[in-house]
Motif scaffolding. Structure first.
Motif, PDB file in Angstrom:
ATOM      1  N   ILE A  22       0.843  -1.203   0.000  1.00 40.71           N
ATOM      2  CA  ILE A  22       0.000   0.000   0.000  1.00 40.71           C
ATOM      3  C   ILE A  22       0.873   1.244   0.000  1.00 40.71           C
ATOM      4  CG2 ILE A  22      -1.625   1.348   1.405  1.00 40.71           C
ATOM      5  CD1 ILE A  22      -2.887  -1.423   2.194  1.00 40.71           C
ATOM      6  N   LYS A  23       1.874   1.273   0.861  1.00 42.75           N
ATOM      7  CA  LYS A  23       2.781   2.416   0.916  1.00 42.75           C
ATOM      8  C   LYS A  23       3.447   2.634  -0.444  1.00 42.75           C
ATOM      9  CE  LYS A  23       6.855   4.270   3.265  1.00 42.75           C
ATOM     10  NZ  LYS A  23       6.464   5.645   3.167  1.00 42.75           N
ATOM     11  N   ASN A  24       3.919   1.557  -1.060  1.00 46.89           N
ATOM     12  CA  ASN A  24       4.566   1.669  -2.369  1.00 46.89           C
ATOM     13  C   ASN A  24       3.604   2.158  -3.439  1.00 46.89           C
ATOM     14  OD1 ASN A  24       7.019   0.838  -1.319  1.00 46.89           O
ATOM     15  ND2 ASN A  24       6.681  -1.307  -1.848  1.00 46.89           N
ATOM     16  N   ALA A  25       2.342   1.750  -3.353  1.00 48.45           N
ATOM     17  CA  ALA A  25       1.346   2.207  -4.331  1.00 48.45           C
ATOM     18  C   ALA A  25       1.094   3.711  -4.203  1.00 48.45           C
ATOM     19  CB  ALA A  25       0.045   1.427  -4.159  1.00 48.45           C
ATOM     20  N   PHE A  26       1.217   4.240  -3.007  1.00 46.28           N
ATOM     21  CA  PHE A  26       1.079   5.687  -2.808  1.00 46.28           C
ATOM     22  C   PHE A  26       2.324   6.429  -3.275  1.00 46.28           C
ATOM     23  CE2 PHE A  26      -2.452   4.911   0.146  1.00 46.28           C
ATOM     24  CZ  PHE A  26      -3.270   5.982  -0.154  1.00 46.28           C
ATOM     25  N   GLY A  27       3.459   5.802  -3.162  1.00 45.18           N
ATOM     26  CA  GLY A  27       4.726   6.473  -3.422  1.00 45.18           C
ATOM     27  C   GLY A  27       5.475   6.576  -2.111  1.00 45.18           C
ATOM     28  N   ARG A 155      -6.239  -5.285  -6.410  1.00 45.68           N
ATOM     29  CA  ARG A 155      -7.128  -4.753  -5.368  1.00 45.68           C
ATOM     30  C   ARG A 155      -6.458  -3.591  -4.643  1.00 45.68           C
ATOM     31  NH1 ARG A 155      -9.444 -10.635  -3.372  1.00 45.68           N
ATOM     32  NH2 ARG A 155     -11.192 -10.668  -4.846  1.00 45.68           N
ATOM     33  N   ILE A 156      -5.191  -3.720  -4.332  1.00 48.21           N
ATOM     34  CA  ILE A 156      -4.469  -2.630  -3.667  1.00 48.21           C
ATOM     35  C   ILE A 156      -4.384  -1.418  -4.581  1.00 48.21           C
ATOM     36  CG2 ILE A 156      -2.190  -1.884  -2.840  1.00 48.21           C
ATOM     37  CD1 ILE A 156      -1.871  -4.747  -1.677  1.00 48.21           C
ATOM     38  N   ARG A 157      -4.003  -1.622  -5.801  1.00 49.86           N
ATOM     39  CA  ARG A 157      -3.857  -0.508  -6.753  1.00 49.86           C
ATOM     40  C   ARG A 157      -5.173   0.268  -6.900  1.00 49.86           C
ATOM     41  NH1 ARG A 157      -1.693  -3.287 -10.379  1.00 49.86           N
ATOM     42  NH2 ARG A 157      -3.577  -3.886 -11.497  1.00 49.86           N
ATOM     43  N   GLU A 161      -5.898   4.183  -5.504  1.00 42.78           N
ATOM     44  CA  GLU A 161      -6.352   5.233  -6.425  1.00 42.78           C
ATOM     45  C   GLU A 161      -7.606   5.912  -5.892  1.00 42.78           C
ATOM     46  OE1 GLU A 161      -4.715   6.642  -8.942  1.00 42.78           O
ATOM     47  OE2 GLU A 161      -3.119   5.297  -8.290  1.00 42.78           O
ATOM     48  N   GLU A 162      -8.529   5.125  -5.354  1.00 45.69           N
ATOM     49  CA  GLU A 162      -9.741   5.696  -4.758  1.00 45.69           C
ATOM     50  C   GLU A 162      -9.395   6.571  -3.550  1.00 45.69           C
ATOM     51  OE1 GLU A 162     -13.564   4.311  -2.153  1.00 45.69           O
ATOM     52  OE2 GLU A 162     -12.831   2.896  -3.648  1.00 45.69           O
ATOM     53  N   LEU A 163      -8.491   6.103  -2.711  1.00 52.09           N
ATOM     54  CA  LEU A 163      -8.099   6.887  -1.536  1.00 52.09           C
ATOM     55  C   LEU A 163      -7.418   8.185  -1.931  1.00 52.09           C
ATOM     56  CD1 LEU A 163      -6.834   4.144   0.968  1.00 52.09           C
ATOM     57  CD2 LEU A 163      -9.081   5.238   0.848  1.00 52.09           C
ATOM     58  N   LYS A 164      -6.595   8.154  -2.955  1.00 51.42           N
ATOM     59  CA  LYS A 164      -5.934   9.384  -3.439  1.00 51.42           C
ATOM     60  C   LYS A 164      -6.960  10.417  -3.849  1.00 51.42           C
ATOM     61  CE  LYS A 164      -1.558   7.486  -5.146  1.00 51.42           C
ATOM     62  NZ  LYS A 164      -0.767   7.218  -6.368  1.00 51.42           N
ATOM     63  N   GLU A 165      -8.036   9.971  -4.505  1.00 55.49           N
ATOM     64  CA  GLU A 165      -9.102  10.878  -4.924  1.00 55.49           C
ATOM     65  C   GLU A 165      -9.794  11.521  -3.728  1.00 55.49           C
ATOM     66  OE1 GLU A 165     -11.769   8.788  -7.528  1.00 55.49           O
ATOM     67  OE2 GLU A 165     -10.163   8.324  -8.953  1.00 55.49           O
TER      68      GLU A 165
END
Length: 170
Positions: A22-27, A155-157, A161-165
């Motif tokens: 999850i952390k990596n998906a955020f950056g 699922r994580i990706r 993306e939804e959380l970033k929005e």
């Protein structure tokens, strides 16, 4: 600047692996890792956005690291803050309480004023019952690394993306 804290037990191998994905998906530099084993009330309250992770133990219980924090968690004031929850479970061997940990944490965080975020579909999962389901959706991200490991990355990706929005990770 809004801050996002990612809370999970760093000593639990599977939950830690998902938290790192999850952390990596955020950056790398967009969210802070906060080991729940060493977290205090002030750690939860300093973030505008919280992501919390848990597994579900036995017959639908929170793991001891979250269970031991319940008295302190119930004293939080998280009004105006968003909380997204991810949880691990096994839908075949524990179909009657699949990812109940998500539902248990959701109840606690909602009870201290937080707005829940990151609901996901139950489509593609096969279980009988879960405290994590309300109005036909999971109250967070359900991960089953035992039965559906091939679906984890997507699922994580999608969840991130939804959380970033919604403002997480900014």
């Amino acid at each position: 600047m809004n801050k996002t804290g990612l809370f999970y037990a760093t000593g639990t191998e599977k939950t830690a692996a998902i938290a790192n994905k999850i952390k990596n998906a955020f950056g790398e530099d967009t969210i802070d890792i906060v080991p729940v084993e060493r977290a205090w009330k002030k750690d939860f309250e300093k973030y505008d956005y919280l992501i919390v992770g848990t597994s579900t133990w036995f017959d639908g219980e929170l793991p001891s690291y979250w269970d031991e924090m319940l008295p302190e968690l119930k004293e939080l004031d998280l009004r105006g803050k968003k909380v997204a929850i991810f949880g691990l479970g096994d839908q075949v061997n524990y179909p009657d309480n699949f990812v109940d940990g998500i539902g248990l944490l959701a109840e606690i965080f909602k009870g201290v004023g937080a707005e829940l975020a990151g609901f996901t579909s139950t489509a593609g999962y096969y279980f009988n019952s879960s405290k994590a389901v309300k109005n036909g959706r999971f109250l967070g991200l359900a991960i089953d690394t035992e039965i559906q490991p091939e679906k984890t990355e997507e699922r994580i990706r999608n969840w991130v993306e939804e959380l970033k929005e919604q403002g997480f990770g900014k």
